[in-house]
Design an enzyme around this catalytic site. Structure first.
Site, PDB file in Angstrom:
ATOM      1  N   LYS A 298     -10.915 -33.070   1.838  1.00 41.24           N
ATOM      2  CA  LYS A 298     -10.913 -34.248   0.959  1.00 41.24           C
ATOM      3  C   LYS A 298      -9.529 -34.909   0.913  1.00 41.24           C
ATOM      4  O   LYS A 298      -9.417 -36.103   0.666  1.00 41.24           O
ATOM      5  CB  LYS A 298     -11.334 -33.866  -0.465  1.00 41.24           C
ATOM      6  CG  LYS A 298     -12.683 -33.185  -0.603  1.00 41.24           C
ATOM      7  CD  LYS A 298     -13.836 -34.158  -0.455  1.00 41.24           C
ATOM      8  CE  LYS A 298     -15.178 -33.545  -0.844  1.00 41.24           C
ATOM      9  NZ  LYS A 298     -15.659 -32.517   0.099  1.00 41.24           N
TER      10      LYS A 298
HETATM   11  C1  LIG Z   1     -16.814 -32.231   0.775  1.00 40.70           C
HETATM   12  C2  LIG Z   1     -16.836 -31.071   1.703  1.00 40.70           C
HETATM   13  C3  LIG Z   1     -17.777 -30.981   2.754  1.00 40.70           C
HETATM   14  C4  LIG Z   1     -18.875 -32.008   2.976  1.00 40.70           C
HETATM   15  O1  LIG Z   1     -18.395 -33.219   3.464  1.00 40.70           O
HETATM   16  P1  LIG Z   1     -19.300 -34.533   3.404  1.00 40.70           P
HETATM   17  O2  LIG Z   1     -18.408 -35.647   3.807  1.00 40.70           O
HETATM   18  O3  LIG Z   1     -19.732 -34.645   1.957  1.00 40.70           O
HETATM   19  O4  LIG Z   1     -20.458 -34.343   4.306  1.00 40.70           O
HETATM   20  C5  LIG Z   1     -17.708 -29.885   3.604  1.00 40.70           C
HETATM   21  N1  LIG Z   1     -16.788 -28.912   3.418  1.00 40.70           N
HETATM   22  C6  LIG Z   1     -15.873 -28.967   2.425  1.00 40.70           C
HETATM   23  C7  LIG Z   1     -14.915 -27.844   2.255  1.00 40.70           C
HETATM   24  C8  LIG Z   1     -15.856 -30.039   1.527  1.00 40.70           C
HETATM   25  O5  LIG Z   1     -14.949 -30.071   0.533  1.00 40.70           O
END
Ligand SMILES: *Cc1c(COP(=O)(O)O)cnc(C)c1O
Length: 496
Positions: free
Chosen positions: A114
């Site tokens: 993120k």
């Molecule tokens: C948010 C997240 C995901 C999923 O990503 P998307 O863009 O929502 O598909 C996968 N792994 C981790 C560790 C995340 O924080």
């Protein structure tokens, strides 16, 4: 000027700065570029010798023509430079075996992918407000089940003309995640826990957004409310960069010959990450298959295989909680693409999803889905096995989300015999999920609280990332616990 249009109404359009400031289209659709620039013929050759920051400017500039190169250079330096990322390459590519690589997206300040977007979004947003002649300060409200809240706090901290307030469920986050949030530094941040589960916190935040009286009161004080969730174009665009950057690194190291195709496998929840991979492909990056990896909440696996999206199913709490999602919001942008920009068709599917929790796409979309994507899923037992095996066979420590992707890639290769070199996207540091990773390595007695970080270090000899290891020394700044009915007081109190 590049226009952004709503996925539910082609005639609704605005500039990039407006799309980023608004987040969502007024009709509930997602703002999406009306056309996609194509990478210039010599783009990879040129980008290959640039830093991550320079690559980010190059890619983002093509979509943000209302921002100057100088502005974007400033944002990239603030987001990815200055020691914010613990790795000089920002998003390094790790070689796993002869034809598999891993793109590590967790070297940022909160140790999850993120950060790649949430380090950039606040700069895009605060500058968009100036461009739009908005004179109020934005207050970002976030309900979080863990990763997003901390990444948003760290991204918005001390960014001009922004405030951020995060609500998390008192009993719904791990001890480490709670400490990460409660020790957050910055002049413009607030954190509060809510009695109840994630749904209580999220419902409460939604209620705040639709509270007219609150909006009026805040306007009088010079504030307006907004969100930083993953449907904002300002979160999707920074993610396109790392696919192009990874390909440059593969070419630069001689692992892949320029122009040769690769597959990418992405652990998926809200469909934001893999959508960015699709956009990179659309821009001309040689990606063959986009492989969508899910945990037991496998609504996307079924959709990609059958064309039926059906959220009416059991919800599982898994050891890869950031993928415990039954409504993947960013899939709407993919439907818009696959339908050839048919806004009425997209609107229809979204209405059905809203009313019945289900829709089925037509044959043409299904055919395109099959051509572009592959999909698979992996339950917790297998996820743990993959973590253990990867450590034992290759000395490579991975988190549960990444393990899901490795397993799905292996399934795909076994089923298809496709030998195309593959890039697995790694979305979190294993140290964020010690209580799942340690048992997968055969350790059953776990230490309490932050002590578990040292335990994983001792078992593996791998150092914990500094932002997590440093939590022990951090002072707790926030310890509020409120009933969900009192969230409004929390907002008013922070924005006095
Ligand atoms: C948010 C997240 C995901 C999923 O990503 P998307 O863009 O929502 O598909 C996968 N792994 C981790 C560790 C995340 O924080």
């Amino acid at each position: 000027m590049m226009k952004y249009i709503s996925t539910r109404d082609n005639k609704l359009n605005m500039s990039a700065a407006q799309a980023i400031a608004k987040g969502l289209a007024p009709d509930g659709g997602l703002m999406t570029p009306e056309r996609f620039p194509h990478l210039e013929a010599d783009a990879i050759t040129r980008l290959k010798d640039m830093s991550y920051q320079q690559r980010a400017v190059y890619v983002m500039k093509q979509f943000l023509d209302d921002f100057s190169t100088q502005e974007l250079e400033g944002f990239a330096a603030a987001a990815y430079g200055g020691g914010k990322f613990s790795h000089a390459d920002v998003a390094p590519v790790h070689s796993v075996d002869g034809d598999t690589w891993c793109l590590e997206l967790w070297h940022g300040p909160t140790c999850a992918f993120k950060d790649m977007a949430l380090q950039m979004l606040p700069h895009l947003l605060s500058t968009s407000l100036v461009k739009n002649r908005e004179d109020k300060t934005v207050c970002i409200l976030v309900a979080t089940s863990g990763d997003t809240g901390k990444a948003a706090l760290e991204g918005f901290r001390d960014v001009d003309r922004t405030r951020i307030l995060v609500f998390y469920p008192k009993d719904g986050v791990s001890a480490i995640q709670e400490l990460q949030m409660n020790t957050q530094e910055g002049r413009n941040v607030g954190v509060c826990s809510v009695v109840g589960n994630f749904d209580d916190a999220q419902t409460g935040v939604k209620r705040l957004f639709s509270d007219r009286e609150l909006a009026g009161q805040l306007a009088g004080r010079g504030y307006f409310l907004s969100s930083a969730n993953s449907i904002n174009w300002g979160r999707v665009l920074p993610q396109v960069v790392y696919y192009i950057s990874a390909y440059c690194d593969l070419v630069k190291s001689g692992a892949v010959k320029e122009g040769r195709e690769i597959n990418v496998c992405v652990p998926t929840g809200n469909f934001g990450n893999i959508l960015a991979g699709y956009y990179a492909k659309k821009m001309g990056l040689p990606i063959k298959k986009l492989i969508c990896a899910s945990n037991s909440n496998n609504v996307l696996t079924d959709f990609i295989r059958t064309g039926v999206y059906d959220r009416n199913r059991t919800f599982y709490n898994t050891m890869s909680p950031s993928m415990d999602i039954l409504i993947s919001s960013n899939l709407e942008r993919m439907l818009y693409e696959l339908s050839g920009g048919n806004d009425g068709e997209v609107r229809g599917y979204m209405e059905q999803l809203n009313a019945a929790g289900r829709y089925e796409v037509g044959g043409e979309i299904r055919a395109k889905l099959e051509e572009l994507f592959a999909a698979g899923c992996c339950d917790d037992a297998r996820t743990a096995q993959v973590i253990g095996k990867m450590w034992k066979d290759r000395g490579y420590l991975i988190d549960p989300h990444t393990a899901v992707a490795f397993d799905v890639l292996e399934q795909y290769r076994a089923q298809t015999g496709d030998k195309t070199p593959a890039l697995v996207v790694s979305t979190a540091s294993p140290f964020k999920f010690c209580s799942s990773v340690l048992p997968a390595l055969g350790v059953d007695e776990l230490r309490e609280g932050v002590g578990i970080l040292d335990q994983l270090s001792q078992v593996t000899g791998v150092e914990a990332p500094a932002p997590l290891a440093g939590l022990k020394e951090k002072a707790v700044r926030f310890d509020g616990v409120i009933e969900k009915e009192h969230m409004v007081d929390c907002v008013l109190d922070m924005l006095k």
